[in-house]
Structures are given as C-alpha cells and as structure tokens.
Design a protein around this motif. Structure first.
Motif, mmCIF file in Angstrom:
data_model
loop_
_atom_site.group_PDB
_atom_site.id
_atom_site.type_symbol
_atom_site.label_atom_id
_atom_site.label_comp_id
_atom_site.label_asym_id
_atom_site.label_seq_id
_atom_site.Cartn_x
_atom_site.Cartn_y
_atom_site.Cartn_z
ATOM 1 N N LYS A 29 -58.376 -3.398 73.496
ATOM 2 C CA LYS A 29 -58.673 -2.056 74.028
ATOM 3 C C LYS A 29 -59.046 -2.106 75.505
ATOM 4 N N CYS A 30 -58.905 -0.968 76.173
ATOM 5 C CA CYS A 30 -59.372 -0.867 77.558
ATOM 6 C C CYS A 30 -59.907 0.531 77.817
ATOM 7 N N ASN A 31 -60.843 0.615 78.749
ATOM 8 C CA ASN A 31 -61.413 1.920 79.125
ATOM 9 C C ASN A 31 -60.714 2.507 80.349
ATOM 10 N N LEU A 32 -59.756 1.760 80.923
ATOM 11 C CA LEU A 32 -59.027 2.270 82.089
ATOM 12 C C LEU A 32 -57.533 2.374 81.757
ATOM 13 N N THR A 33 -56.813 2.991 82.667
ATOM 14 C CA THR A 33 -55.355 3.107 82.492
ATOM 15 C C THR A 33 -54.686 2.801 83.838
ATOM 16 N N CYS A 34 -54.708 1.532 84.212
ATOM 17 C CA CYS A 34 -54.101 1.148 85.496
ATOM 18 C C CYS A 34 -52.583 1.283 85.391
ATOM 19 N N LYS A 35 -51.995 1.799 86.428
ATOM 20 C CA LYS A 35 -50.550 2.058 86.328
ATOM 21 C C LYS A 35 -49.732 0.766 86.350
ATOM 22 N N TYR A 36 -50.328 -0.329 86.840
ATOM 23 C CA TYR A 36 -49.591 -1.597 86.854
ATOM 24 C C TYR A 36 -49.886 -2.462 85.633
ATOM 25 N N CYS A 37 -50.629 -1.917 84.686
ATOM 26 C CA CYS A 37 -51.071 -2.737 83.553
ATOM 27 C C CYS A 37 -49.877 -3.275 82.765
ATOM 28 N N ASP A 38 -49.917 -4.581 82.488
ATOM 29 C CA ASP A 38 -48.841 -5.156 81.676
ATOM 30 C C ASP A 38 -49.361 -5.631 80.325
ATOM 31 N N THR A 39 -50.560 -5.191 79.953
ATOM 32 C CA THR A 39 -51.123 -5.575 78.658
ATOM 33 C C THR A 39 -50.468 -4.752 77.552
ATOM 34 N N ASP A 40 -50.148 -5.419 76.478
ATOM 35 C CA ASP A 40 -49.565 -4.748 75.316
ATOM 36 C C ASP A 40 -50.716 -4.302 74.407
ATOM 37 N N PHE A 41 -50.927 -2.986 74.325
ATOM 38 C CA PHE A 41 -52.066 -2.480 73.547
ATOM 39 C C PHE A 41 -51.703 -2.146 72.098
ATOM 40 N N ASN A 42 -50.518 -2.518 71.696
ATOM 41 C CA ASN A 42 -50.114 -2.274 70.310
ATOM 42 C C ASN A 42 -50.941 -3.175 69.378
ATOM 43 N N GLY A 71 -58.399 -9.048 78.346
ATOM 44 C CA GLY A 71 -57.975 -7.867 77.595
ATOM 45 C C GLY A 71 -56.661 -7.325 78.106
ATOM 46 N N GLY A 72 -56.796 -6.005 78.045
ATOM 47 C CA GLY A 72 -57.865 -5.078 77.797
ATOM 48 C C GLY A 72 -59.184 -5.395 78.512
ATOM 49 N N GLU A 73 -60.222 -4.764 78.002
ATOM 50 C CA GLU A 73 -61.552 -4.957 78.568
ATOM 51 C C GLU A 73 -62.460 -5.572 77.491
ATOM 52 N N THR A 96 -62.846 -9.184 83.607
ATOM 53 C CA THR A 96 -63.279 -7.812 83.349
ATOM 54 C C THR A 96 -62.822 -6.867 84.454
ATOM 55 N N ASN A 97 -62.725 -5.609 84.097
ATOM 56 C CA ASN A 97 -62.358 -4.626 85.132
ATOM 57 C C ASN A 97 -63.563 -4.173 85.965
ATOM 58 N N GLY A 98 -64.730 -4.741 85.687
ATOM 59 C CA GLY A 98 -65.873 -4.532 86.585
ATOM 60 C C GLY A 98 -66.483 -3.136 86.547
ATOM 61 N N ILE A 118 -61.965 -5.254 91.408
ATOM 62 C CA ILE A 118 -62.288 -4.030 92.148
ATOM 63 C C ILE A 118 -61.014 -3.198 92.082
ATOM 64 N N LYS A 119 -61.093 -2.086 91.406
ATOM 65 C CA LYS A 119 -59.893 -1.265 91.192
ATOM 66 C C LYS A 119 -59.695 -0.323 92.376
ATOM 67 N N LEU A 120 -58.608 -0.540 93.084
ATOM 68 C CA LEU A 120 -58.289 0.317 94.230
ATOM 69 C C LEU A 120 -57.482 1.513 93.720
HETATM 70 S S1 SF4 Z 1 -56.264 -4.117 80.871
HETATM 71 FE FE1 SF4 Z 1 -56.799 -4.352 83.027
HETATM 72 S S2 SF4 Z 1 -54.963 -3.698 84.123
HETATM 73 FE FE2 SF4 Z 1 -54.778 -2.944 81.993
HETATM 74 S S3 SF4 Z 1 -55.627 -0.850 82.068
HETATM 75 FE FE3 SF4 Z 1 -57.283 -2.229 81.501
HETATM 76 S S4 SF4 Z 1 -58.290 -2.730 83.425
HETATM 77 FE FE4 SF4 Z 1 -56.311 -1.892 83.927
#
Ligand code: SF4
Length: 219
Positions: A29-42, A71-73, A96-98, A118-120
């Motif tokens: 799981k993650c609490n953010l939705t970074c547009k470059y994220c390559d994590t498979d959340f399935n 993660g995820g986070e 961690t996403n900090g 540090i998420k820009l």
């Molecule tokens: S896993 Fe990392 S890159 Fe993907 S949405 Fe979460 S913080 Fe962003």
C-alpha cells in the motif's frame, strides 16, 4: 498477519548504499500517488505472513548487508512492524516517502538506516509535502539518514531551495535521482549537471546517482 507483495534478495540500486546486497520486503500500500510510480499495487499476487514467519526469513539472510523495507510505503504497516522489528537481527533499512512522521516516531528506535524521499510536486504530481517532510526529517535525523529527490526537467528553483534547506538543516546527503523510463533517463545529461550545480551552490553534500539497478538488470 499482513499482506506482503514480495520478498527477495537483490542489490540496492539507489542512493549511497548502491551495490549492497539486501533482503527486500515490499509492502502493498501507499499513501501517495506519484505519477512516476512503478510499483505494482495489485494485491492479488501478494502473500500473507505472520510476524514470526517473516522474522525467520529475515534472520536467515545473513549474507545481506541489511533488510530493506520498501513499498509502497512501509510505515503504513505500523501495527505489524512494531511486533516484527524487535525480532529482527539484521540492520533495518527503511525506504520511505518521508511523510508519515508520527509512525516513524514510534518505530525509529529499531531502525538503522533511513532513505527518505523528498517529493517534488513538479515531478511526483503530489501536492506540496514540505511540512510533512520537515517533521519527518526532524525525527529521522536521529539515525543514519539520507534524502532522495526524483526530478525532471521541470524542477523549479523553489524546489531546489527547499530540498537543499532540508538537507542542510540536518547535515545529510541529498541524492538527486533523474527520473527514468526503463533504462532511459528523462533528463538529459547537461540538465542533470545544471541541477547538481544549482544545488551545490546552496549545499555541498549533494550527489547525483541514477537508478543503477536498471542498468545491471536486477529488480
Ligand atoms: S510507492 Fe513511492 S513512488 Fe509509488 S506512489 Fe508511493 S511514494 Fe510514490
């Protein structure tokens, strides 16, 4: 019990710990939705582990430098981690996403290394998270800590100023990581150098390190 996406040994490919063999424990799981994220959340192919099962796997990985919780986070798994961490013999490396500073405060005593993003907003597409990052780094700075910022060519002067200020305040390394699509950087080399130089004017402990694991074809 908690769901874990995957557990695998590999070579750390980001930041100053590049090249260390680690056991990676990836959460779903993650609490953010970074547009470059390559994590498979399935979570369909995730597996449930008990604290005891996971601790046993980790403690057997004696050939590894550390165990990377990623993660995820990972900090979203607080209840599980606070039972797991005391049972682990390997140094704990938190990726961690900090942002989840309250959870970090409860777990920090067990953690050896922290890789905090540090998420820009220009690159991640998230809202501004400066306040969350400030609170996070304040707590995280008690440990071996570095900051990592993924950037693109639309990075702003304001973002450079803010991320350098955070790194400077805690005297930690700031790792600039150009955004990659597969093995290709989306940032050209002249622009990478320009961003590095802009940072170095403000703070000396800045390095540019791309995602090395993508070049050596490891996960
Ligand atoms: S896993 Fe990392 S890159 Fe993907 S949405 Fe979460 S913080 Fe962003």
């Amino acid at each position: 019990m908690t769901k874990i996406k995957e557990i695998f040994k590999s070579i750390q490919g980001e930041g100053p710990f590049v090249g260390y063999k680690q056991l990676f424990v990836r959460f779903c799981k993650c609490n953010l939705t970074c547009k470059y994220c390559d994590t498979d959340f399935n979570i369909a192919d995730s597996k449930e582990y008990s604290v005891e099962e996971l601790a046993e796997i980790i403690n057997k990985a004696k050939d590894c430098h550390s165990v990377s919780f990623t993660g995820g986070e990972p900090l979203l798994e607080k209840d599980f981690l606070e039972k797991l961490f005391p049972k682990i013999n390997l140094p704990i490396y938190l990726e961690t996403n900090g942002t989840l500073y309250q959870t970090l405060e409860e777990l920090i005593d067990y953690i050896t290394y922290i890789s905090a993003d540090i998420k820009l907003p220009s690159c991640s597409g998230n809202k501004e998270l400066w306040n969350e990052h400030e609170k996070f780094f304040e707590i995280a700075s008690k440990k071996a800590l570095f900051a990592k910022a993924v950037f693109e060519e639309n990075i702003t002067e304001f973002e450079i100023e803010r991320m350098c200020n955070i790194a400077k305040k805690y005297n930690i390394e700031l790792i600039l990581q150009p955004m990659m699509r597969g093995k290709i950087s989306t940032v050209d080399s002249a622009f990478m150098e320009k961003v590095l130089d802009s940072c170095l004017i403000k703070y000396k402990r800045v390095r540019l390190i791309p995602q090395v694991h993508k070049f050596i074809d490891v996960i």
